[in-house]
Every structure is written in C-alpha cells, then in structure tokens.
Design a protein around this motif. Structure first.
Motif, PDB file in Angstrom:
ATOM      1  N   ALA A 170      50.913  24.580  55.430  1.00  0.00           N
ATOM      2  CA  ALA A 170      51.194  24.273  56.840  1.00  0.00           C
ATOM      3  C   ALA A 170      50.024  24.669  57.728  1.00  0.00           C
ATOM      4  O   ALA A 170      49.668  23.943  58.671  1.00  0.00           O
ATOM      5  CB  ALA A 170      52.462  24.993  57.290  1.00  0.00           C
ATOM      6  N   THR A 171      49.400  25.807  57.431  1.00  0.00           N
ATOM      7  CA  THR A 171      48.242  26.254  58.219  1.00  0.00           C
ATOM      8  C   THR A 171      47.078  25.297  58.026  1.00  0.00           C
ATOM      9  O   THR A 171      46.356  24.975  58.976  1.00  0.00           O
ATOM     10  CB  THR A 171      47.826  27.670  57.794  1.00  0.00           C
ATOM     11  N   ARG A 172      46.886  24.826  56.784  1.00  0.00           N
ATOM     12  CA  ARG A 172      45.808  23.860  56.522  1.00  0.00           C
ATOM     13  C   ARG A 172      46.021  22.575  57.316  1.00  0.00           C
ATOM     14  O   ARG A 172      45.091  22.042  57.926  1.00  0.00           O
ATOM     15  CB  ARG A 172      45.758  23.535  55.027  1.00  0.00           C
ATOM     16  N   VAL A 173      47.246  22.076  57.321  1.00  0.00           N
ATOM     17  CA  VAL A 173      47.546  20.835  58.038  1.00  0.00           C
ATOM     18  C   VAL A 173      47.238  20.981  59.518  1.00  0.00           C
ATOM     19  O   VAL A 173      46.512  20.165  60.111  1.00  0.00           O
ATOM     20  CB  VAL A 173      49.023  20.435  57.843  1.00  0.00           C
ATOM     21  N   LEU A 174      47.790  22.021  60.138  1.00  0.00           N
ATOM     22  CA  LEU A 174      47.616  22.205  61.582  1.00  0.00           C
ATOM     23  C   LEU A 174      46.156  22.469  61.937  1.00  0.00           C
ATOM     24  O   LEU A 174      45.665  21.993  62.968  1.00  0.00           O
ATOM     25  CB  LEU A 174      48.497  23.360  62.073  1.00  0.00           C
TER      26      LEU A 174
END
Length: 309
Positions: A170-174
C-alpha cells in the motif's frame, strides 16, 4: 469499542501517510537528475511554437505525460510484486541510460555543433514558411515530447520503485502515485512558467519605472536560465546515474567510501558526489562509443546500403 477502532484506523492511516511522505521525499531526491533534464528538455520542445499556442502545447504534453504514468505505475508495481529481483537490474539500466544520454548531449553539443545549427536553421525556416501546416507541426512537437517523456517517466518510476522496494504494498502504491503526480504537476507547471517568461518580460518592459527595468532583466536572463537548466540537468544526470551504478557495481561504493575518508574538510560529502559523477561520465562515454560503433557498422553493412560497398 467502535471509538477505539476508529482511532486505531486513523492512527494507522496517519502512519501510512507519514511513511508515504518520507518515501516520496526520498524518491524525489533520487530522481533529481531526471527531473532537471526533463524540465530543460520539455522547455526546449516548445521552441518554435507561436506564443499564443505555447501553453496549449504544454498542456497537451502534460496530459500525455499523465497517460504515460498511468501505464508505467501499474507496470512497475506488477514487476515489484511478481519479479522483485528485476528492480536492481532495471535500476542499473536506468542509471546507465541516464549516463549515456548525458554523454550523447555533450557529444552533440561539442562534437557535432554543425548538426545542431542545421536543425535550428530548419526550424526557423519552417516557422517563416506560410506553406508549412502549423497544426501538423504542433502535433509532431507534442508526439515527440510525449515519447521523450515516456522514457524519462520510466526512469523516474523505476528509480522511485527502487527507493520504496522494501515498503509495504500500500505504501509503494501511494508513494509511486504521489511521485507521478508531483513530477507531472511540478515539471509542466515550471515549463509553462519558463516558456512564458519572455512574454512577461516583454509586457513589463513596456511599462515605466522599476517594472520596465525588471522586464528588461527578465528578457536578458531568460536565455541564460534555459542554458543553466540544461547544464544543471546534464550534470545531475551523471551524478544520479553514476550514483545508481556505484550502488550496483560490486566494490564501487566501498572504493568511494575509502576515497571519502581522506582527512579533508567536506570530503565526506564532495568526494562521493565526484566519484558518482566520474563513474557516470565514464560509463556514459563507454556506452556512447559502443552505440556509435554499432550504428556505423549497421550503416556500412551491405543490407543497410542496398548492396553498395
């Protein structure tokens, strides 16, 4: 219980956003070289467009850049999820391409100035010729700029992916989405401002008093700003590309650390940067020599010349 769950959710969300902000800052720093070149290159791409059409052309290229990133961000995330081992080789390829591109710019600038002069003369002649279809001219400009942006955007996304490779999904996506949006808005917002600098200077120069002097200063300084951006972008390409290669080549980073241990004030900061720049310059020169040699062989082959010697 519901209140506790809500506060826990908000705390997790705040932690996630904090991680995204930190990683976005790290990724932005790592992509500085690409951004400097992207800014100068896109400002140059608008050259030759009539003043009334400069901002529409920049807007069209910015929309193309967003489409590029809509393609590249999911592709990068897919690679990180399915083949995370490919991130380092892709980073190395991106760094090598940055170094090659920097050396190619230097070679065109200093080894083939006549070619650049011919290209500029052809551009001036096309603008002055009423028979030239300016709509088609703009369309070609936009297509070329969007193609160039795709390459530079791919470098930005790959370098950013390397910075967030160990973060949760999720951190990578955002983070990648935030970097993509920030880069597009930032770069093309600045490009729009740069290409209209001369218009602003001309408007102010027609007034009186300090405004007129300020306008004249802008008109004199705008060409130097473009040249400075181009130089800074080229230097940053060697620093960033070389830094990526230094991290990936076994022993290169350790050698840089030993050089930085010299008891000289500022050596710990300056020498690693110089080492990265030197590695980038050497790698770019080597790649340029290889590519140029292959091109000459292909052009000189019987297949490329239709059987002629």
């Amino acid at each position: 219980m519901a209140g506790t769950t809500l506060f826990t959710l908000l705390d997790d969300l705040a932690a996630l956003l904090d991680d995204v902000a930190v990683l976005t800052k790290v990724a932005t720093k790592k992509t500085a070289g690409v951004l400097g070149d992207d800014l100068a290159l896109n400002a140059e791409q608008v050259a030759g467009v009539i003043p009334e059409r400069e901002l529409p052309v920049v807007w069209a290229v910015a929309k193309g850049s967003l489409v590029n990133k809509v393609i590249l961000v999911p592709l990068a995330l897919l690679i990180s999820a399915v083949a995370s081992w490919a991130i380092t080789p892709l980073l190395m390829l991106g760094g090598a391409f940055l170094c090659y591109e920097g050396c190619e710019k230097l070679a065109h600038r200093y080894l083939a100035p006549a070619e650049d002069a011919r290209r500029e003369a052809a551009l001036v002649q096309a603008i002055a010729d009423p028979a030239v279809d300016m709509v088609a001219f703009e369309r070609d400009k936009i297509r070329g700029a969007v193609r160039t942006d795709f390459i530079l955007s791919a470098e930005v996304i790959v370098i950013s992916l390397g910075a967030v490779a160990s973060a949760p999904f999720a951190t990578r996506v955002l983070t990648l989405v935030a970097v993509a949006l920030l880069m597009t808005v930032g770069v093309y917002g600045l490009v729009a401002g740069i290409v209209k600098l001369d218009d602003a200077g001309l408007h102010l120069s027609k007034r009186t008093g300090p405004a007129r002097r300020f306008g004249e200063l802008i008109l004199r300084g705008a060409p130097y700003l473009m040249k400075g951006l181009s130089i800074a972008g080229t230097v940053a390409m060697f620093l960033v590309g070389g830094g990526i290669l230094v991290h990936g080549i076994p022993g290169a980073e350790a050698l840089g650390e030993r050089l930085a241990a010299v008891p000289v004030p500022g050596a710990g900061f300056i020498i690693p940067s110089l080492w990265s720049g030197l590695v980038g310059l050497l790698a770019g020169a080597l790649l340029l020599a290889v590519v140029t040699g292959v091109q000459r062989i292909v052009r000189g082959s019987p297949e490329a010349t239709g059987g002629r010697p």
